[in-house]
Design a protein around this motif. Structure first.
Motif, PDB file in Angstrom:
ATOM      1  N   PRO A 525       0.820  -1.227   0.000  1.00  0.00           N
ATOM      2  CA  PRO A 525       0.000   0.000   0.000  1.00  0.00           C
ATOM      3  C   PRO A 525       0.846   1.266   0.000  1.00  0.00           C
ATOM      4  O   PRO A 525       0.446   2.290  -0.533  1.00  0.00           O
ATOM      5  N   ALA A 526       2.042   1.177   0.611  1.00  0.00           N
ATOM      6  CA  ALA A 526       2.954   2.318   0.642  1.00  0.00           C
ATOM      7  C   ALA A 526       4.139   2.034  -0.277  1.00  0.00           C
ATOM      8  O   ALA A 526       4.700   0.948  -0.257  1.00  0.00           O
ATOM      9  N   ASP A 527       4.520   3.013  -1.068  1.00  0.00           N
ATOM     10  CA  ASP A 527       5.639   2.858  -1.990  1.00  0.00           C
ATOM     11  C   ASP A 527       6.945   3.088  -1.241  1.00  0.00           C
ATOM     12  O   ASP A 527       7.223   4.188  -0.774  1.00  0.00           O
ATOM     13  N   ALA A 532      12.793  -4.741  -3.289  1.00  0.00           N
ATOM     14  CA  ALA A 532      12.826  -5.900  -2.394  1.00  0.00           C
ATOM     15  C   ALA A 532      11.989  -5.706  -1.132  1.00  0.00           C
ATOM     16  O   ALA A 532      11.836  -6.627  -0.343  1.00  0.00           O
ATOM     17  N   LEU A 533      11.429  -4.499  -0.945  1.00  0.00           N
ATOM     18  CA  LEU A 533      10.746  -4.171   0.312  1.00  0.00           C
ATOM     19  C   LEU A 533       9.303  -3.782   0.065  1.00  0.00           C
ATOM     20  O   LEU A 533       9.019  -2.817  -0.650  1.00  0.00           O
ATOM     21  N   GLN A 534       8.376  -4.535   0.673  1.00  0.00           N
ATOM     22  CA  GLN A 534       6.949  -4.232   0.582  1.00  0.00           C
ATOM     23  C   GLN A 534       6.472  -3.720   1.946  1.00  0.00           C
ATOM     24  O   GLN A 534       6.714  -4.365   2.971  1.00  0.00           O
ATOM     25  N   ARG A 535       5.805  -2.569   1.954  1.00  0.00           N
ATOM     26  CA  ARG A 535       5.234  -2.027   3.208  1.00  0.00           C
ATOM     27  C   ARG A 535       3.796  -2.530   3.297  1.00  0.00           C
ATOM     28  O   ARG A 535       2.857  -1.917   2.820  1.00  0.00           O
ATOM     29  N   ILE A 536       3.612  -3.672   3.947  1.00  0.00           N
ATOM     30  CA  ILE A 536       2.322  -4.351   4.005  1.00  0.00           C
ATOM     31  C   ILE A 536       1.357  -3.633   4.931  1.00  0.00           C
ATOM     32  O   ILE A 536       0.143  -3.660   4.754  1.00  0.00           O
ATOM     33  N   HIS A 537       1.881  -2.986   5.970  1.00  0.00           N
ATOM     34  CA  HIS A 537       1.067  -2.398   7.032  1.00  0.00           C
ATOM     35  C   HIS A 537       1.900  -1.308   7.675  1.00  0.00           C
ATOM     36  O   HIS A 537       3.121  -1.235   7.470  1.00  0.00           O
ATOM     37  N   LYS A 538       1.272  -0.468   8.452  1.00  0.00           N
ATOM     38  CA  LYS A 538       2.003   0.575   9.174  1.00  0.00           C
ATOM     39  C   LYS A 538       3.139  -0.019  10.006  1.00  0.00           C
ATOM     40  O   LYS A 538       4.224   0.550  10.106  1.00  0.00           O
ATOM     41  N   ARG A 540       4.438  -3.288   9.677  1.00  0.00           N
ATOM     42  CA  ARG A 540       5.029  -4.520   9.150  1.00  0.00           C
ATOM     43  C   ARG A 540       5.536  -4.337   7.723  1.00  0.00           C
ATOM     44  O   ARG A 540       4.845  -3.767   6.885  1.00  0.00           O
ATOM     45  N   VAL A 541       6.745  -4.852   7.485  1.00  0.00           N
ATOM     46  CA  VAL A 541       7.297  -4.863   6.137  1.00  0.00           C
ATOM     47  C   VAL A 541       7.611  -6.297   5.751  1.00  0.00           C
ATOM     48  O   VAL A 541       7.794  -7.163   6.602  1.00  0.00           O
ATOM     49  N   GLU A 542       7.675  -6.530   4.438  1.00  0.00           N
ATOM     50  CA  GLU A 542       8.062  -7.845   3.918  1.00  0.00           C
ATOM     51  C   GLU A 542       9.268  -7.662   3.009  1.00  0.00           C
ATOM     52  O   GLU A 542       9.300  -6.765   2.159  1.00  0.00           O
ATOM     53  N   ILE A 543      10.271  -8.532   3.187  1.00  0.00           N
ATOM     54  CA  ILE A 543      11.546  -8.399   2.493  1.00  0.00           C
ATOM     55  C   ILE A 543      11.798  -9.633   1.629  1.00  0.00           C
ATOM     56  O   ILE A 543      11.699 -10.769   2.109  1.00  0.00           O
TER      57      ILE A 543
END
Length: 630
Positions: A525-527, A532-538, A540-543
């Motif tokens: 949702p956030a760029d 390699a990095l996804q901002r899934i939630h305020k 939490r990130v996924e790498i």
């Protein structure tokens, strides 16, 4: 320099050195932003923290102590306010070790007269309220620990839970809200697979919102070892029982019956989990350290023995507000969890205390960082006589839950729960509000997942009371609560609509292939501007750990954002396929203090578990550095 301090009963003299030494040790050990806040921690530096702080204050060391103690001397739970000294606000949690010197000890204080309450709480009860407050003390027992007395000096929200108040004379409500379907001595059973043993009716501290708050509950005789042995015989003959909750009152206050219960249950093959329900971690932590840390040592040793037999001990505790979190509580939690004993937190939802959402967000974030799992938040508070000040409409609990979902990691989210007369329901999964009661607007009807047949399997004489069957066979029960929002009433619709499912192994293998095709979550949702990095939630990130060229960027991004508490490491095939990069991320991320949890997604653990060898397990275990303040 000698300082004078009025405790509420007597005036004592204390030397500045007696305050300086333990406080300097406290700041050196626990002076982290995660515990004392970023602003205050910044004044402390990384070492020689007390000296750094004294360089920052504008008044000099002796004036600092004089200012702090004089402010603490005038405070109580009714007028608690921030403490400033030398231009610095001293956090409540940093004041507690100071109060441990000024108001020392771990004794318990029973309050039977208004004058005793005034001395213990350091308050003056108005003449117009004295007679009513005495009636409260005569009706509902009051007992406090010195730990709670100290916390209440600096926190309205702690005092609100334990100090008596004249609104308790309001007779609205019930006398008892929780009665199991089956009773025999110490044993109460509401569910097929998990009864409770009520091992002690008194507590070291009495919560004002407790459903057992009436004096006739508190004054019951404690059960004996023989009573426990009789209950154990029933468990032996009931193979569907897999878990036992040892509760009270406070079960840790009765060493003979609790140890008898644990020893006896450990010998019953079908019992898998022994849960011990204790709020002492919060309001009487000294119990875990008294008698040469008897309970800490006993529970740790007994859990090791049980693990060898594929059994375990868990500790259920209650925390309500962040002001209850002391370093003693966090040390107990982290030590128990490191010893392999699961700790989980449950929370009654109290009006005017933890009902905005912000309090629970901080509470759960910090408890989880110390190792506690988050279990239930109970809405509403038990509708007991004398508790009306704490009640909220159901809709307030739902509003707070929405706030939590937006501001907490998914792994720190509680289950939104209501304890109905026939058993707990998890909102909008196992139960919901159906409709208002037609005869009494203070009641409503709630759907539960239970059936008449379910109860009759272990209580053949079971009879529905204040309950009725829905068309799908489940029980709806009459419950004292206010909805708040009519949109919560979902009606009588059935869960059973004649669906049929046909599943074969070929289908399941195809689903498995789809799941294994790519284990990453490729949406953000956030760029982050980092592929390699996804901002899934305020929070939490996924790498994508296989993207080896982004490690520095990813780590810098997370380190700059304190709201991120969780990092999920994943890979298209599996994290075990990119183990070198996974370990590099573990090494660098483990140095970020605000990161509570690093999570590895590995479906190989399900489908190709041989890829998890002993070396990989040892590799990740090295990074499990659980500490009280991080």
């Amino acid at each position: 320099m000698e300082l004078k301090f009025f405790t509420g009963e007597t005036e004592v003299q204390v030397h500045v050195d007696d305050l300086r030494r333990p406080w300097a040790d406290f700041l050196e050990t626990y002076g982290e932003a995660s515990y004392l806040g970023e602003e205050f921690a910044a004044l402390l530096g990384e070492s020689k923290r007390y000296e750094h702080l004294m360089e920052q204050v504008s008044c000099g060391e002796q004036e600092f102590w004089k200012s702090v103690t004089s402010q603490l001397e005038t405070m109580n739970h009714l007028n608690a306010s921030p403490v400033y000294a030398g231009g610095v606000e001293v956090p409540k949690r940093a004041l507690l070790p100071i109060l441990e010197v000024l108001l020392p000890g771990s004794r318990l204080v029973s309050i039977e007269q208004v004058e005793q309450y005034e001395a213990a709480a350091h308050v003056k009860v108005p003449a117009a309220d004295r007679e009513d407050l005495q009636r409260v003390l005569d009706t509902y027992p009051v007992r406090l620990s010195m730990h709670v007395i100290r916390q209440s000096r600096i926190s309205r929200d702690v005092g609100y839970q334990f100090m008596p108040f004249i609104e308790e004379l309001d007779p609205t409500g019930l006398k008892n809200t929780w009665v199991g379907q089956f009773h025999r001595g110490v044993l109460e059973q509401m569910y097929q697979n998990r009864p409770i043993f009520v091992l002690h009716m008194s507590c070291p501290v009495y919560c004002r919102f407790c459903f057992r708050k009436h004096k006739d509950c508190r004054n019951q005789d404690a059960p004996t070892v023989e009573d426990v042995k009789q209950a154990l015989k029933h468990i032996e003959q009931s193979p569907r029982i897999k878990e036992i909750v040892l509760t009270g009152g406070e079960p840790l206050l009765n060493r003979a019956t609790l140890t008898c219960a644990v020893e006896g249950l450990s010998e019953i093959d079908h019992v898998q989990t022994i849960r011990i329900a204790s709020r002492c971690i919060s309001y009487y932590p000294h119990l875990f350290f008294s008698d040469d840390s008897f309970w800490m040592k006993y529970l740790t040793q007994k859990n090791r023995e049980l693990q060898r037999r594929n059994k375990r001990i868990e500790i259920a505790t209650h925390f309500i507000h962040p002001d209850e979190i002391s370093i003693h509580s966090l040390e107990i939690i982290s030590r128990l969890v490191k010893a392999g004993i699961g700790v989980y937190t449950q929370t009654p939802f109290l009006k005017g205390c933890n009902d905005s959402g912000a309090e629970l967000t901080q509470l759960y974030r910090e408890l989880r960082a110390a190792g506690s799992e988050i279990h239930y938040v109970y809405i509403p508070c038990s509708p007991i006589q004398g508790n009306k000040v704490y009640w909220t409409p159901l809709s307030e609990g739902h509003r707070a839950a929405a706030y939590l979902r937006a501001n907490l990691s998914d792994r720190a989210m509680p289950i939104l729960c209501t304890a109905t007369p026939v058993g707990k329901i998890d909102w909008n999964t196992s139960g919901w509000a159906i409709e208002p009661d037609a005869e009494d607007p203070s009641y409503l009807w709630m759907r539960t997942p239970y059936t008449d047949a379910y109860f009759k399997e272990f209580v053949p004489s079971f009879v529905l009371k204040d309950a009725r069957e829905l068309k799908d066979g489940t029980i709806s029960t009459r419950f004292m609560a206010e909805a708040g929002d009519p949109g919560l009433f979902l009606g009588h619709f059935s869960m059973e609509e004649g669906r049929s499912w046909e599943v074969n192994m070929t289908d399941l293998l195809e689903v498995q292939k789809m799941i294994m095709a790519d284990q990453r979550v490729l949406q953000s949702p956030a760029d982050t501007s980092i592929p390699a990095l996804q901002r899934i939630h305020k929070t939490r990130v996924e790498i994508d750990v296989c993207d080896a060229g982004s490690v520095h960027e990813v780590v810098s991004y997370i380190a700059a954002r304190r709201e991120i508490t969780d990092a999920v490491l994943a890979a298209k095939e599996d994290v075990t396929s990119c183990w070198k990069q996974t370990m590099e991320y573990l090494q660098k991320l483990s140095d970020i203090k605000h990161l509570s949890c690093i999570r590895l997604r590995s479906l190989n653990l399900n489908y190709h578990c041989s890829s998890w060898d002993a070396q990989k397990i040892d590799d990740i275990r090295r990074y499990n550095r659980l500490r009280a303040v991080n």
